[in-house]
Scaffold this motif. Structure first.
Motif, short mmCIF file in Angstrom:
data_model
loop_
_atom_site.label_atom_id
_atom_site.label_comp_id
_atom_site.label_asym_id
_atom_site.label_seq_id
_atom_site.Cartn_x
_atom_site.Cartn_y
_atom_site.Cartn_z
N THR A 116 0.63 -1.33 -0.23
CA THR A 116 0.02 -0.12 0.20
C THR A 116 0.92 1.07 0.42
O THR A 116 1.56 1.30 0.84
CB THR A 116 -1.18 0.16 1.17
N PHE A 117 0.92 1.94 -1.04
CA PHE A 117 1.38 3.65 -0.96
C PHE A 117 0.53 4.68 -1.71
O PHE A 117 -0.26 4.13 -2.54
CB PHE A 117 2.83 2.94 -1.37
N THR A 118 1.31 5.62 -1.76
CA THR A 118 0.56 6.86 -2.25
C THR A 118 1.61 7.95 -2.56
O THR A 118 2.43 8.08 -2.40
CB THR A 118 0.30 7.68 -0.92
N LEU A 119 1.15 7.58 -4.27
CA LEU A 119 2.65 8.18 -4.91
C LEU A 119 1.64 9.86 -5.10
O LEU A 119 1.56 10.26 -4.36
CB LEU A 119 1.82 7.72 -6.15
N PRO A 120 3.40 9.90 -5.33
CA PRO A 120 3.81 11.47 -5.08
C PRO A 120 2.82 12.08 -5.87
O PRO A 120 2.64 11.70 -6.84
CB PRO A 120 4.81 12.17 -5.38
N GLY A 121 1.61 13.24 -5.25
CA GLY A 121 0.81 13.81 -6.00
C GLY A 121 -0.97 13.41 -5.87
O GLY A 121 -1.65 13.90 -5.95
N ASP A 122 -0.57 12.20 -5.56
CA ASP A 122 -2.33 11.44 -5.18
C ASP A 122 -2.68 11.36 -3.86
O ASP A 122 -1.87 12.42 -2.85
CB ASP A 122 -2.02 10.07 -5.58
N ALA A 123 -4.01 11.46 -4.59
CA ALA A 123 -4.32 11.90 -3.03
C ALA A 123 -5.46 10.05 -1.95
O ALA A 123 -5.25 10.51 -1.18
CB ALA A 123 -6.10 12.45 -2.93
#
Length: 123
Positions: free
Chosen positions: A70-77
């Motif tokens: 589980t990860f949040t890409l830079p710029g994603d919400a």
């Protein structure tokens, strides 16, 4: 952050020697939550490609281990959730491992492709 455990596998390059990567690797700095059937870790990603990612400064899990990421890409919400398999490890002096994405959903693929396009990588 939990302590990391697992056995360091392989020497210099190990199982990644015959690996065929989907697209170029790009450097990235983000935290990745990784869970297995019995453990949970927070790891730092050092690079990303369309087909997987590299995790740096970590004691590698054994080759072939299936992980949920589980990860949040830079710029994603919102976070991406994806499964992967450990396909490469480095020696004890270079604590890192490579994860190949498996069973990727259309949504996860689209989010990764969109991020790569934003940073100038053609997919």
């Amino acid at each position: 952050m939990p302590a990391e455990s697992g056995s360091a596998g392989g020497g210099g390059g190990s199982a990644g020697d015959g690996e065929r990567r989907l697209g170029p690797r790009i450097p990235i700095e983000m935290w990745v939550e990784e869970t297995t059937a019995s453990e949970r870790y927070f790891r730092r990603a050092g690079n990303l490609s369309r087909g997987g990612l590299g995790l740096d400064h970590t004691i590698p899990l054994p080759l072939g281990t299936i992980v949920n990421l589980t990860f949040t890409l830079p710029g994603d919400a919102s976070a991406v959730q994806i499964s992967g398999v450990i396909v490469s490890t480095a020696g004890p002096e270079e604590l890192r491992m490579g994860v190949k994405f498996i069973d990727i959903t259309d949504e996860a693929r689209a989010r990764i492709d969109a991020y790569l396009a934003r940073v100038g990588v053609s997919v």
